[in-house]
Design a protein around this motif. Structure first.
Motif, PDB file in Angstrom:
ATOM      1  N   ALA A   1       9.201   9.615 -10.227  1.00 58.48           N
ATOM      2  CA  ALA A   1       7.755   9.418 -10.105  1.00 58.48           C
ATOM      3  C   ALA A   1       7.437   8.327  -9.080  1.00 58.48           C
ATOM      4  O   ALA A   1       6.467   8.443  -8.319  1.00 58.48           O
ATOM      5  CB  ALA A   1       7.149   9.064 -11.465  1.00 58.48           C
ATOM      6  N   ILE A   2       8.245   7.281  -9.044  1.00 52.87           N
ATOM      7  CA  ILE A   2       8.053   6.222  -8.044  1.00 52.87           C
ATOM      8  C   ILE A   2       8.281   6.791  -6.648  1.00 52.87           C
ATOM      9  O   ILE A   2       7.495   6.545  -5.730  1.00 52.87           O
ATOM     10  CB  ILE A   2       8.999   5.033  -8.312  1.00 52.87           C
ATOM     11  CG1 ILE A   2       8.576   4.305  -9.589  1.00 52.87           C
ATOM     12  CG2 ILE A   2       9.022   4.073  -7.123  1.00 52.87           C
ATOM     13  CD1 ILE A   2       9.547   3.253 -10.063  1.00 52.87           C
ATOM     14  N   LEU A   3       9.350   7.552  -6.483  1.00 56.46           N
ATOM     15  CA  LEU A   3       9.639   8.160  -5.181  1.00 56.46           C
ATOM     16  C   LEU A   3       8.540   9.114  -4.750  1.00 56.46           C
ATOM     17  O   LEU A   3       8.151   9.132  -3.579  1.00 56.46           O
ATOM     18  CB  LEU A   3      10.987   8.876  -5.223  1.00 56.46           C
ATOM     19  CG  LEU A   3      12.203   7.975  -5.363  1.00 56.46           C
ATOM     20  CD1 LEU A   3      13.460   8.808  -5.544  1.00 56.46           C
ATOM     21  CD2 LEU A   3      12.337   7.070  -4.166  1.00 56.46           C
ATOM     22  N   ALA A   4       8.016   9.906  -5.683  1.00 55.96           N
ATOM     23  CA  ALA A   4       6.934  10.836  -5.349  1.00 55.96           C
ATOM     24  C   ALA A   4       5.684  10.081  -4.917  1.00 55.96           C
ATOM     25  O   ALA A   4       5.002  10.483  -3.962  1.00 55.96           O
ATOM     26  CB  ALA A   4       6.624  11.737  -6.547  1.00 55.96           C
ATOM     27  N   GLY A   5       5.391   8.974  -5.576  1.00 54.87           N
ATOM     28  CA  GLY A   5       4.243   8.159  -5.199  1.00 54.87           C
ATOM     29  C   GLY A   5       4.394   7.575  -3.810  1.00 54.87           C
ATOM     30  O   GLY A   5       3.454   7.577  -3.004  1.00 54.87           O
ATOM     31  N   ILE A   6       5.589   7.087  -3.501  1.00 55.63           N
ATOM     32  CA  ILE A   6       5.858   6.545  -2.159  1.00 55.63           C
ATOM     33  C   ILE A   6       5.706   7.647  -1.121  1.00 55.63           C
ATOM     34  O   ILE A   6       5.058   7.465  -0.088  1.00 55.63           O
ATOM     35  CB  ILE A   6       7.263   5.914  -2.086  1.00 55.63           C
ATOM     36  CG1 ILE A   6       7.323   4.654  -2.952  1.00 55.63           C
ATOM     37  CG2 ILE A   6       7.636   5.602  -0.636  1.00 55.63           C
ATOM     38  CD1 ILE A   6       8.721   4.114  -3.156  1.00 55.63           C
TER      39      ILE A   6
ATOM     40  N   ALA B   1       2.953   7.570   1.792  1.00 53.15           N
ATOM     41  CA  ALA B   1       3.450   7.564   3.179  1.00 53.15           C
ATOM     42  C   ALA B   1       2.824   8.710   3.966  1.00 53.15           C
ATOM     43  O   ALA B   1       2.338   8.515   5.084  1.00 53.15           O
ATOM     44  CB  ALA B   1       4.974   7.669   3.202  1.00 53.15           C
ATOM     45  N   ARG B   2       2.806   9.883   3.384  1.00 58.12           N
ATOM     46  CA  ARG B   2       2.197  11.033   4.074  1.00 58.12           C
ATOM     47  C   ARG B   2       0.714  10.800   4.311  1.00 58.12           C
ATOM     48  O   ARG B   2       0.198  11.117   5.388  1.00 58.12           O
ATOM     49  CB  ARG B   2       2.432  12.303   3.275  1.00 58.12           C
ATOM     50  CG  ARG B   2       3.875  12.761   3.338  1.00 58.12           C
ATOM     51  CD  ARG B   2       4.105  14.044   2.581  1.00 58.12           C
ATOM     52  NE  ARG B   2       5.498  14.448   2.701  1.00 58.12           N
ATOM     53  CZ  ARG B   2       6.146  15.130   1.778  1.00 58.12           C
ATOM     54  NH1 ARG B   2       5.540  15.506   0.665  1.00 58.12           N
ATOM     55  NH2 ARG B   2       7.406  15.443   1.963  1.00 58.12           N
ATOM     56  N   ALA B   3       0.018  10.234   3.332  1.00 65.76           N
ATOM     57  CA  ALA B   3      -1.406   9.956   3.484  1.00 65.76           C
ATOM     58  C   ALA B   3      -1.655   8.933   4.604  1.00 65.76           C
ATOM     59  O   ALA B   3      -2.703   8.965   5.261  1.00 65.76           O
ATOM     60  CB  ALA B   3      -1.998   9.431   2.161  1.00 65.76           C
ATOM     61  N   ALA B   4      -0.683   8.056   4.845  1.00 73.75           N
ATOM     62  CA  ALA B   4      -0.787   7.061   5.908  1.00 73.75           C
ATOM     63  C   ALA B   4      -0.300   7.602   7.255  1.00 73.75           C
ATOM     64  O   ALA B   4      -0.256   6.875   8.236  1.00 73.75           O
ATOM     65  CB  ALA B   4       0.005   5.806   5.526  1.00 73.75           C
ATOM     66  N   GLY B   5       0.118   8.874   7.277  1.00 74.48           N
ATOM     67  CA  GLY B   5       0.598   9.471   8.509  1.00 74.48           C
ATOM     68  C   GLY B   5       2.027   9.114   8.876  1.00 74.48           C
ATOM     69  O   GLY B   5       2.417   9.214  10.036  1.00 74.48           O
TER      70      GLY B   5
ATOM     71  N   GLY C   1       0.789  -1.223   0.000  1.00 73.06           N
ATOM     72  CA  GLY C   1       0.000   0.000   0.000  1.00 73.06           C
ATOM     73  C   GLY C   1       0.820   1.271   0.000  1.00 73.06           C
ATOM     74  O   GLY C   1       0.508   2.213  -0.722  1.00 73.06           O
ATOM     75  N   VAL C   2       1.885   1.332   0.807  1.00 79.56           N
ATOM     76  CA  VAL C   2       2.702   2.546   0.897  1.00 79.56           C
ATOM     77  C   VAL C   2       3.874   2.500  -0.082  1.00 79.56           C
ATOM     78  O   VAL C   2       4.057   3.406  -0.883  1.00 79.56           O
ATOM     79  CB  VAL C   2       3.205   2.791   2.337  1.00 79.56           C
ATOM     80  CG1 VAL C   2       4.166   3.974   2.391  1.00 79.56           C
ATOM     81  CG2 VAL C   2       2.027   3.016   3.290  1.00 79.56           C
ATOM     82  N   LEU C   3       4.674   1.449  -0.016  1.00 78.07           N
ATOM     83  CA  LEU C   3       5.847   1.390  -0.897  1.00 78.07           C
ATOM     84  C   LEU C   3       5.499   1.052  -2.341  1.00 78.07           C
ATOM     85  O   LEU C   3       6.289   1.304  -3.241  1.00 78.07           O
ATOM     86  CB  LEU C   3       6.871   0.384  -0.361  1.00 78.07           C
ATOM     87  CG  LEU C   3       7.520   0.737   0.975  1.00 78.07           C
ATOM     88  CD1 LEU C   3       8.612  -0.270   1.306  1.00 78.07           C
ATOM     89  CD2 LEU C   3       8.078   2.152   0.974  1.00 78.07           C
ATOM     90  N   GLY C   4       4.323   0.460  -2.567  1.00 82.65           N
ATOM     91  CA  GLY C   4       3.884   0.191  -3.932  1.00 82.65           C
ATOM     92  C   GLY C   4       4.405  -1.094  -4.534  1.00 82.65           C
ATOM     93  O   GLY C   4       4.308  -1.303  -5.748  1.00 82.65           O
ATOM     94  N   LEU C   5       4.950  -1.998  -3.694  1.00 76.14           N
ATOM     95  CA  LEU C   5       5.394  -3.287  -4.212  1.00 76.14           C
ATOM     96  C   LEU C   5       4.181  -4.136  -4.564  1.00 76.14           C
ATOM     97  O   LEU C   5       3.141  -4.064  -3.900  1.00 76.14           O
ATOM     98  CB  LEU C   5       6.241  -4.022  -3.168  1.00 76.14           C
ATOM     99  CG  LEU C   5       7.532  -3.323  -2.737  1.00 76.14           C
ATOM    100  CD1 LEU C   5       8.172  -4.086  -1.588  1.00 76.14           C
ATOM    101  CD2 LEU C   5       8.487  -3.188  -3.890  1.00 76.14           C
ATOM    102  N   ASP C   6       4.298  -4.938  -5.598  1.00 77.92           N
ATOM    103  CA  ASP C   6       3.224  -5.855  -5.976  1.00 77.92           C
ATOM    104  C   ASP C   6       3.220  -7.051  -5.039  1.00 77.92           C
ATOM    105  O   ASP C   6       4.284  -7.569  -4.682  1.00 77.92           O
ATOM    106  CB  ASP C   6       3.429  -6.369  -7.410  1.00 77.92           C
ATOM    107  CG  ASP C   6       3.400  -5.260  -8.434  1.00 77.92           C
ATOM    108  OD1 ASP C   6       2.600  -4.318  -8.274  1.00 77.92           O
ATOM    109  OD2 ASP C   6       4.193  -5.340  -9.398  1.00 77.92           O
ATOM    110  N   ILE C   7       2.037  -7.505  -4.635  1.00 77.21           N
ATOM    111  CA  ILE C   7       1.927  -8.759  -3.895  1.00 77.21           C
ATOM    112  C   ILE C   7       1.972  -9.861  -4.941  1.00 77.21           C
ATOM    113  O   ILE C   7       1.100  -9.944  -5.803  1.00 77.21           O
ATOM    114  CB  ILE C   7       0.631  -8.825  -3.070  1.00 77.21           C
ATOM    115  CG1 ILE C   7       0.637  -7.717  -2.015  1.00 77.21           C
ATOM    116  CG2 ILE C   7       0.488 -10.196  -2.418  1.00 77.21           C
ATOM    117  CD1 ILE C   7      -0.661  -7.570  -1.251  1.00 77.21           C
TER     118      ILE C   7
END
Length: 109
Positions: free
Chosen positions: A89-94, A98-102, A32-38
């Motif tokens: 772009a990947i770093l910005a997404g992370i 992360a900020r949205a998750a507090g 969810g935060v780091l964006g890795l695929d399960i």
């Protein structure tokens, strides 16, 4: 993922397995935060994560740690893992997730 630069420059780790207290929070963070695929959940009590279609770069399981809480430091075990994303772009997404998750999302370098 790389080894700690100060102790093992240039060391590349193929994948890391983590013992966690619960799978759901691990999935929330690593996917969810780091964006890795399960990549799989077919083993009871474990989830595997990757990017680029790889089978797994990181895995989390509760096989020896079910219900464990947050560790106090200093402690035995893995202290940190560095993951490198060369795409802004990947770093910005992370950072945004992360900020949205507090969570703190400051760039260290």
């Amino acid at each position: 993922m790389t080894g700690r630069r100060s102790e093992s420059p240039g060391c590349i780790v193929g994948h890391v397995h983590l013992q966690v207290g619960e799978i759901a929070p691990a999935e929330a963070f690593y996917s969810g935060v780091l964006g890795l695929d399960i990549t799989t959940r077919r083993y009871s009590g474990a989830s595997f994560f990757a990017t680029g279609g790889y089978h797994h770069h990181l895995a989390a399981n509760v096989w020896n740690s079910r219900g464990a809480g947050v560790r106090d430091f200093p402690s035995t075990g893995l202290a940190d893992v560095e993951m490198i994303a060369d795409d802004a772009a990947i770093l910005a997404g992370i950072r945004d997730r992360a900020r949205a998750a507090g969570l703190a999302a400051d760039r260290k370098r």
